[in-house]
Design a protein around this motif. Structure first.
Motif, PDB file in Angstrom:
ATOM      1  N   GLY B  61      38.480  59.599  42.757  1.00 54.92           N
ATOM      2  CA  GLY B  61      39.339  58.422  42.201  1.00 54.92           C
ATOM      3  C   GLY B  61      39.288  57.979  40.895  1.00 54.92           C
ATOM      4  O   GLY B  61      39.739  56.960  40.492  1.00 54.92           O
ATOM      5  N   SER B  63      40.183  58.813  37.910  1.00 57.87           N
ATOM      6  CA  SER B  63      41.545  58.503  37.323  1.00 57.87           C
ATOM      7  C   SER B  63      42.704  57.972  38.175  1.00 57.87           C
ATOM      8  O   SER B  63      43.420  57.339  37.574  1.00 57.87           O
ATOM      9  CB  SER B  63      41.987  59.748  36.721  1.00 57.87           C
ATOM     10  OG  SER B  63      41.991  60.929  37.525  1.00 57.87           O
ATOM     11  N   SER B  64      42.664  58.357  39.294  1.00 58.82           N
ATOM     12  CA  SER B  64      43.584  57.817  40.293  1.00 58.82           C
ATOM     13  C   SER B  64      43.524  56.441  40.774  1.00 58.82           C
ATOM     14  O   SER B  64      44.280  55.810  41.494  1.00 58.82           O
ATOM     15  CB  SER B  64      43.935  58.729  41.310  1.00 58.82           C
ATOM     16  OG  SER B  64      42.826  58.722  42.086  1.00 58.82           O
ATOM     17  N   HIS B  66      42.088  56.254  43.595  1.00 59.60           N
ATOM     18  CA  HIS B  66      42.012  56.627  45.049  1.00 59.60           C
ATOM     19  C   HIS B  66      40.436  57.087  45.559  1.00 59.60           C
ATOM     20  O   HIS B  66      40.144  58.206  45.788  1.00 59.60           O
ATOM     21  CB  HIS B  66      42.932  57.777  45.411  1.00 59.60           C
ATOM     22  CG  HIS B  66      44.207  57.441  45.177  1.00 59.60           C
ATOM     23  ND1 HIS B  66      45.494  58.363  45.119  1.00 59.60           N
ATOM     24  CD2 HIS B  66      44.904  56.073  44.885  1.00 59.60           C
ATOM     25  CE1 HIS B  66      46.267  57.727  45.150  1.00 59.60           C
ATOM     26  NE2 HIS B  66      46.179  56.445  44.977  1.00 59.60           N
ATOM     27  N   HIS B  94      45.366  65.231  45.088  1.00 60.61           N
ATOM     28  CA  HIS B  94      45.999  64.792  43.616  1.00 60.61           C
ATOM     29  C   HIS B  94      47.557  65.282  43.705  1.00 60.61           C
ATOM     30  O   HIS B  94      48.106  65.099  42.637  1.00 60.61           O
ATOM     31  CB  HIS B  94      45.259  65.661  42.400  1.00 60.61           C
ATOM     32  CG  HIS B  94      45.296  67.156  42.594  1.00 60.61           C
ATOM     33  ND1 HIS B  94      44.871  68.042  43.709  1.00 60.61           N
ATOM     34  CD2 HIS B  94      46.055  67.995  41.768  1.00 60.61           C
ATOM     35  CE1 HIS B  94      44.938  69.161  43.257  1.00 60.61           C
ATOM     36  NE2 HIS B  94      45.748  69.187  42.262  1.00 60.61           N
ATOM     37  N   PRO B 131      52.994  62.651  42.415  1.00 56.81           N
ATOM     38  CA  PRO B 131      51.445  62.758  41.307  1.00 56.81           C
ATOM     39  C   PRO B 131      51.827  62.277  39.785  1.00 56.81           C
ATOM     40  O   PRO B 131      50.969  61.573  39.311  1.00 56.81           O
ATOM     41  CB  PRO B 131      51.165  64.199  41.492  1.00 56.81           C
ATOM     42  CG  PRO B 131      51.670  64.567  42.624  1.00 56.81           C
ATOM     43  CD  PRO B 131      52.818  63.901  42.860  1.00 56.81           C
ATOM     44  N   ILE B 134      51.012  58.738  39.003  1.00 58.96           N
ATOM     45  CA  ILE B 134      49.631  58.277  38.960  1.00 58.96           C
ATOM     46  C   ILE B 134      48.578  58.788  37.991  1.00 58.96           C
ATOM     47  O   ILE B 134      47.764  58.144  37.421  1.00 58.96           O
ATOM     48  CB  ILE B 134      49.074  58.833  40.399  1.00 58.96           C
ATOM     49  CG1 ILE B 134      49.756  58.307  41.587  1.00 58.96           C
ATOM     50  CG2 ILE B 134      47.531  58.575  40.638  1.00 58.96           C
ATOM     51  CD1 ILE B 134      49.432  56.796  42.146  1.00 58.96           C
ATOM     52  N   TYR B 135      49.019  60.218  37.568  1.00 60.07           N
ATOM     53  CA  TYR B 135      47.800  60.938  37.016  1.00 60.07           C
ATOM     54  C   TYR B 135      48.571  60.960  35.370  1.00 60.07           C
ATOM     55  O   TYR B 135      49.821  60.877  35.081  1.00 60.07           O
ATOM     56  CB  TYR B 135      47.588  62.198  37.354  1.00 60.07           C
ATOM     57  CG  TYR B 135      47.012  62.248  38.686  1.00 60.07           C
ATOM     58  CD1 TYR B 135      45.585  62.083  38.422  1.00 60.07           C
ATOM     59  CD2 TYR B 135      47.511  62.349  39.767  1.00 60.07           C
ATOM     60  CE1 TYR B 135      44.889  61.996  39.864  1.00 60.07           C
ATOM     61  CE2 TYR B 135      46.905  62.420  41.059  1.00 60.07           C
ATOM     62  CZ  TYR B 135      45.560  62.173  41.071  1.00 60.07           C
ATOM     63  OH  TYR B 135      44.928  62.097  42.157  1.00 60.07           O
TER      64      TYR B 135
END
Lengths: 135, 135
Positions: B61, B63-64, B66, B94, B131, B134-135
Motif C-alpha cells: 500500500g 503507493s496506493s 491500500h 493493483h 488502476p 490510483i497509481y
C-alpha cells in the motif's frame, strides 16, 4: 497470457500453490508447482506439487492417503501463483492437523523470530491423528 | 524452533507469505518475506514484503494507500510459510480487484498452461476501482 513459472528455487522454475478448503476457505498448506505438477493436477483432478528439497513431483497423500480433490483453480494477477480449492481427504498436515497452519505467533510479545521461545508460539487447532499411526 | 527462511530466490532467503481476509478467509495475495520484512510487520502491525524483482522491502500500500492491518500471524508445520490475517484497506490487487486471485482456470477445457487462450481463463470477481485512478 500464460502461467509464469517465475520463481526459480534450486534450479526449478515454479509457481506458488496454496491449497484452500473449498467449503470453509481455511488455508491448508502452501507448496510449489512446476509446469509438470500443474499439468498433472489439471489432468487428474488431484493435487500434485514439486518438492524443492527432494527435487521431484509428489502426489499429495501418496503415502498417507490424504489426497486433495481439486474443485477449482484460481490464478493471480501476475500469473505466478495459484489457489487450489480442494476437498481435503483426511488431513493436510503430516503432523496430524487438518491444516499445516495450526500455530500462531504471539505478536504481542514482539517475538525475536530468530530465537523463538515456547511463549511466542501457540497451537490453535485440534490434532486429528497421531502421525506415527499413518506414516 | 525458529522461522526457517528456507527458500532462496535471487540470492535472498525467504518464507512464503499469504495474506488472508481476517473475517471472510478470502485469500488476497501471496508474496515473500525475508527476516527484515517479517520483523517490520510484527513491529508495525502493517504488512511488509520482500520484492524478488525489485530486491527491496516494500510496505503493502505504499503507493496506493491500500495497506494491510495485520490481526494475526499463523505459521506452518515447517516454519517456512506464514499467513497474515489482515484487515485490507481498499483492495489488495493493483489491477483493481479486492483479491489478486480474481480469475479461475477452466480446468474442464484441459487447458494447455503454456498456451492459454481466452476461454481458458474466467474473471470471477468484481472490479472495485480503475488502476489508472490510483497509481
Amino acid at each position: 497470457m500464460n502461467i509464469n513459472f517465475r520463481h526459480e528455487i534450486n534450479g526449478e522454475k515454479l509457481v506458488t500453490a496454496i491449497a484452500q478448503d473449498y467449503e470453509t476457505n481455511e488455508i491448508l498448506m502452501t507448496a510449489n508447482m512446476n509446469s509438470k505438477a500443474l499439468n498433472k493436477t489439471i489432468e487428474t483432478g488431484k493435487a500434485y506439487y514439486w518438492s524443492t528439497s527432494r527435487k521431484r513431483i509428489w502426489l499429495k497423500g501418496e503415502s498417507s492417503g490424504h489426497t486433495q480433490e481439486v474443485q477449482e483453480i484460481l490464478v493471480d494477477c501476475d500469473m505466478d501463483a495459484v489457489i487450489l480449492k480442494v476437498k481435503q481427504n483426511g488431513a493436510a498436515c503430516h503432523k496430524g492437523y487438518y491444516s499445516c497452519f495450526f500455530r500462531k505467533l504471539n505478536t504481542n510479545n514482539k517475538p525475536n523470530i530468530m530465537n523463538l521461545n515456547n511463549e511466542d508460539i501457540e497451537v490453535i487447532s485440534e490434532k486429528l491423528f497421531n502421525p506415527e499411526d499413518i506414516y
